[in-house]
Design an enzyme around this catalytic site. Structure first.
Site, short mmCIF file in Angstrom:
data_model
loop_
_atom_site.label_atom_id
_atom_site.label_comp_id
_atom_site.label_asym_id
_atom_site.label_seq_id
_atom_site.Cartn_x
_atom_site.Cartn_y
_atom_site.Cartn_z
N GLU A 30 2.55 4.91 -4.16
CA GLU A 30 2.30 5.85 -5.28
C GLU A 30 3.81 6.42 -5.49
O GLU A 30 4.07 6.71 -7.12
CB GLU A 30 1.28 6.71 -5.14
CG GLU A 30 -0.30 6.05 -4.85
CD GLU A 30 -0.41 5.50 -3.99
OE1 GLU A 30 0.15 5.74 -2.86
OE2 GLU A 30 -1.11 4.52 -4.07
N ASP A 61 0.85 -1.21 0.10
CA ASP A 61 -0.22 0.17 0.07
C ASP A 61 0.94 1.18 0.10
O ASP A 61 2.21 0.92 0.14
CB ASP A 61 -0.90 -0.07 1.19
CG ASP A 61 -2.01 1.07 1.22
OD1 ASP A 61 -2.31 1.43 0.03
OD2 ASP A 61 -2.38 1.34 2.40
N ASP A 119 -8.89 3.98 -1.72
CA ASP A 119 -9.81 4.31 -0.89
C ASP A 119 -10.99 4.95 -1.39
O ASP A 119 -11.19 6.16 -1.55
CB ASP A 119 -9.19 5.33 -0.03
CG ASP A 119 -7.88 4.82 0.71
OD1 ASP A 119 -7.94 3.70 0.86
OD2 ASP A 119 -7.06 5.45 1.43
C1 GLC Z 1 -4.67 3.13 3.00
C2 GLC Z 1 -4.99 2.28 2.27
C3 GLC Z 1 -6.06 1.43 3.00
C4 GLC Z 1 -5.62 1.12 4.29
C5 GLC Z 1 -5.06 2.36 5.00
C6 GLC Z 1 -4.08 1.82 6.41
O1 GLC Z 1 -5.63 4.22 3.24
O2 GLC Z 1 -5.66 2.35 1.11
O3 GLC Z 1 -6.62 0.36 2.36
O4 GLC Z 1 -6.59 0.33 5.28
O5 GLC Z 1 -3.95 2.82 4.22
O6 GLC Z 1 -3.33 0.90 5.94
#
Ligand code: GLC
Length: 839
Positions: A419, A416, A504
């Protein structure tokens, strides 16, 4: 110790004489150099135009300066064997023509450098706009190309985009961005895939702009007669996919994924249902969750551990109080058929007492600024350093760190924030999605695997290279298993390493509706293993919204509920018993159809076809499908029309021209090229099976480990001649690559059906039942192989004729319905078949 030379970033454009405003148009050619697969044409002013044929239907166009050509490398391209296709070249005073025979043809006008690509029938595929020749801007390094467009041309793809409709008339950018709670139309978001598929009057082609800088596409948004694509740096380097003889979406995607790779068959368990939230905070919470699933008989395969499992968000550690014994936990969960997926972010906490940071720092594995200082940014753990995933040595190191989690029994990994995302140091309006402070500083330098470059050049591939480090590392550490990696950011080719979820999203009906075109467009951008957070990540869904979302996602490739921290529970039972019952049935439906879905992943690996398809992918000649954004096809044989608006109990469904469709629930048959109002009570996902086709089913299981203990069923719709093929293997490992798999072929004729099973994989699963949907009445007699069947159970609840097969281990089964030439030709004297086919 790794050395990154930031000075080696000189771009080719500096060799081109700038015009006053910096803009330089390509000029007349003087001498052509021929190659087996194309030509190199020097352009006055310093540039080279290189045209090469990758295959007879794939043309590469590359503009670059002589003597300064960069090493020809690409993070997107996965070079297949047999790269390059021999061509014939014809040169006159004004023009050069290059063609493959049979195959596409390219014509270049020497004076203007204008280029036209023709398909093998001589039809124009793409044509440069004479009023906007290809452009280099030596002042700012940008490049651009413009093509003429017909006003009827539709564009799809472009990877992950928060657009409901086709991309004609839109302007879109590629710059991977963390966009929490993105409203519809927010652009760009997490992924950059500069590839699109065009459709005009039923004919398809594709174009891939292989440039990792910030790119823009103006698809007739400024001028309906033209589209342009441009980048802030790099080469003008693109591929045109003419679609071969067929000019079909299928051939375009086959060629694009030959070039950029396909998703290797995932482990079967990853196709099950995944339950997630930010976060299941403790071991006991996870155990309770799993127990609740098993007690209430709601199938599930995977639980995700979000960031709170870690010690202060330090990657590759555990919070010992919350998760005292991760290995014991995963062992216990494995006994009930549950796998754990753990999140791993790129930010490594700056902490002199933390082994991962110490090691990364000692080996110079973290990104640095041009002046040599370690780049730091704030994310969940506070101040972090970031591995330079644009370097093989760093990827190998990071990949090796997964050994701890693998030893502890963690089955998959979720990358995650890649980007890459950093928390801005200044107070920003939350809707200022694209502020530069949200990512690395522009003076960060990356190794670029031998082609060092600044962050502007490599930003869009950082996340994909992190996913690659994970995939390759896990595969090295567990060579017998198929890795499961999930990534938020990516670039063209990300499909080789990871599944993708759409970040998200929001708990709203609008986002539920958006999830369908988002996922189908990812599919036609070469990325098949995709899903959206069920129920929405940001906010809280009502019971109705969650239930409808679960239905809409039940046949999407990646099927996971997930929600943000602090939100109410978002599990299948969280909205009370009535919803729980429906949600159980929805997840059951997923498991029921899992053998069919698994076959689709194999089809993708073989052909590049997506698992989840927009209607036009299969019906490009039916132009009405170009505007259908709230239905999709799961493979070729299932049409899914989810309810995506509140309080809706009926919905219009469009049936594409050329095939009839049978309602899964009612058995009613619908003709192609018609639209009908379909009942969609809260407990029903409208689902239709294509006439003359079949799907492969299994009884409900609680998780994929139970599958081998059950038999298979084929559900078919009789009609004119049709073939379907299903794939089976052990569900993990790589023996299938040595031929250890088997195939079930189902042929349908008028009033008959035959099944052939073959292959080296000895399936423990007999086929014990055939269900016939959409019959108008009962046949006079039924023959299965040589047996006459005289009594047949009729399932009135979901009208279908259920035939139990006498010899379940037979490799060839042939079924004939006597007194029934065509399902539609049923005559009155046949036994009435209650509730069947009354539409
Ligand atoms: C980011 C991710 C989400 C995750 C969060 C905490 O917002 O997109 O899916 O739950 O981080 O890790």
């Amino acid at each position: 110790m790794r050395i990154v030379k930031s000075s080696a970033m000189e771009a080719i454009r500096d060799l081109i004489e700038p015009a006053e405003d910096g803009a330089q148009q390509t000029q007349e050619l003087d001498r052509t150099v021929r190659r087996a697969d194309g030509v190199i044409m020097p352009v006055a002013g310093g540039a080279n135009l290189i045209i090469s044929f990758i295959a007879s239907s794939v043309i590469r166009v590359r503009f670059a300066a002589p003597g300064q050509l960069e090493r020809d490398s690409s993070y997107a391209i996965h070079r297949p064997e047999g790269w390059g296709c021999p061509v014939t070249v014809r040169e006159t005073i004004d023009e050069i023509e290059i063609w493959a025979s049979p195959g596409a043809r390219v014509r270049v006008q020497k004076e203007s450098c204008l280029l036209t690509v023709f398909d093998e029938h001589g039809g124009v595929v793409v044509e440069d706009d004479p009023s906007h020749p290809p452009l280099f801007n030596s002042m700012d390094g940008s490049v651009a190309a413009a093509k003429l467009r017909s006003e009827h041309e539709y564009y799809f793809g472009f990877g992950e985009k928060a657009f409901l409709r086709a991309r004609n008339g839109l302007i879109t950018e590629m710059w991977n961005t963390d966009t929490y709670g993105y409203p519809l139309g927010t652009d760009p978001i997490y992924q950059s895939i500069p590839f699109y598929m065009a459709l005009c009057d039923g004919r398809a082609y594709g174009l891939f702009f292989d440039n990792t800088y910030r790119t823009s596409f103006d698809m007739g948004g400024t001028d309906p007669k033209r589209y342009t694509f441009s980048a802030t740096g790099g080469e003008l380097n693109y591929y045109v996919f003419t679609g071969g003889c067929e000019r079909s979406p299928r051939t375009v995607l086959r060629d694009y994924t030959d070039l950029t790779g396909r998703t290797p068959l995932p482990p079967l368990w990853s196709l099950g249902y995944h339950q997630s939230r930010w976060s299941y905070q403790t071991e006991s919470r996870v155990r309770d969750l799993v127990q609740r699933f098993r007690e209430s008989q709601i199938p599930v395969d995977v639980v995700h551990l979000d960031i709170d499992y870690m010690d202060g968000y330090r990657v590759f550690t555990w919070n010992g109080e919350r998760f005292p014994d991760a290995a014991q936990l995963s062992r216990d969960l494995a006994e009930t058929g549950i796998r754990l997926v753990a999140i791993v972010d790129p930010g490594v906490k700056v902490d002199e007492n933390y082994a991962v940071y110490q090691e990364g720092q000692a080996r110079n594995y973290f990104c640095r600024r041009a002046d040599g200082e370690e780049f730091r940014g704030r994310v969940w753990p506070g101040e972090c350093a970031f591995p330079d995933f644009l370097d093989l040595e760093v990827r190998t190191w990071f990949g090796s760190l997964y050994s701890r989690h693998l030893d502890e029994g963690i089955s998959g990994f979720w990358n995650d924030m890649n980007e890459p995302s950093v928390f801005p140091e200044l107070e920003l309006d939350p809707h200022d999605f694209h502020h530069p402070a949200k990512t690395f500083s522009p003076d960060v330098v990356h190794a670029g695997d031998g082609l060092p470059g600044d962050h502007a050049r490599y930003h869009n591939v950082y996340g994909m290279q992190m996913a690659r480090a994970t995939f390759e590392g896990v595969k090295r550490l567990r060579p017998e298993d198929r890795p499961f990696v999930l990534t938020r950011a990516g670039f063209a080719g990300v499909q080789r390493y990871a599944a993708v979820w759409t970040g998200d999203n929001v708990s709203s009906w609008e986002h539920l509706a958006l999830s369908i075109p988002m996922l189908t467009n990812l599919g036609v951008s070469g990325v098949p293993f995709v899903g959206a957070d069920v129920g929405g990540f940001s906010g809280e869904p009502s019971g109705e919204l969650y239930t409808r979302w679960l239905q809409a996602a039940a046949l999407t490739p990646f099927f996971r509920s997930h929600t943000e921290t602090g939100s109410k529970d978002q599990e299948p039972w969280s909205h009370g018993t009535e919803y729980e019952q429906i949600n159980r049935a929805t997840i059951n439906l997923r498991y029921h159809l899992l053998p069919y879905l698994y076959s689709l992943f194999h089809e993708h690996e073989e052909t590049g076809a997506p698992v989840m398809r927009p209607l036009w992918f299969e019906y490009p000649s039916d132009q009405r499908t170009y505007e259908v954004n709230d239905q999709f096809l799961a493979g070729r044989n299932i049409l899914v029309a989810p309810v995506v608006s509140e309080g809706t109990l009926k919905r219009g469904v469009y049936f594409p021209a050329g095939d009839d469709w049978v309602d899964w629930w009612t058995g009613i048959r619908y003709e192609g090229n018609t639209e009908s109002e379909i009942d969609a009570p809260l407990d029903r996902l409208p689902l239709f099976i294509r006439s003359s086709s079949s799907v492969l089913l299994q009884p409900i299981v609680q998780h994929t480990n139970e599958m081998n203990k059950t038999a298979l069923t084929i559900a078919a719709v009789l009609g004119a001649h049709g073939e379907s093929s299903f794939y089976e293997d052990s569900g993990n490992g790589y023996e299938y690559m040595q031929g250890v798999f088997s195939t079930i072929r189902v042929s349908i004729g008028s009033g008959s059906l035959s099944i052939m099973r073959s292959g080296a994989y000895h399936s423990p699963r007999p086929i014990n039942c055939v269900e016939l949907l959409g019959l108008n009445g009962l046949p006079r007699g039924i023959r299965i192989n040589d047996h006459i069947v005289d009594s047949t159970p009729i399932d009135n609840e979901s009208p279908r004729l259920r035939l139990l097969l006498p010899d379940q281990n037979s490799h060839e089964i042939s079924i004939t319905l006597e007194g029934m030439l065509h399902a539609n030709d049923m005559v009155d004297e046949l036994l009435p078949f209650p509730a069947l086919g009354s539409g």
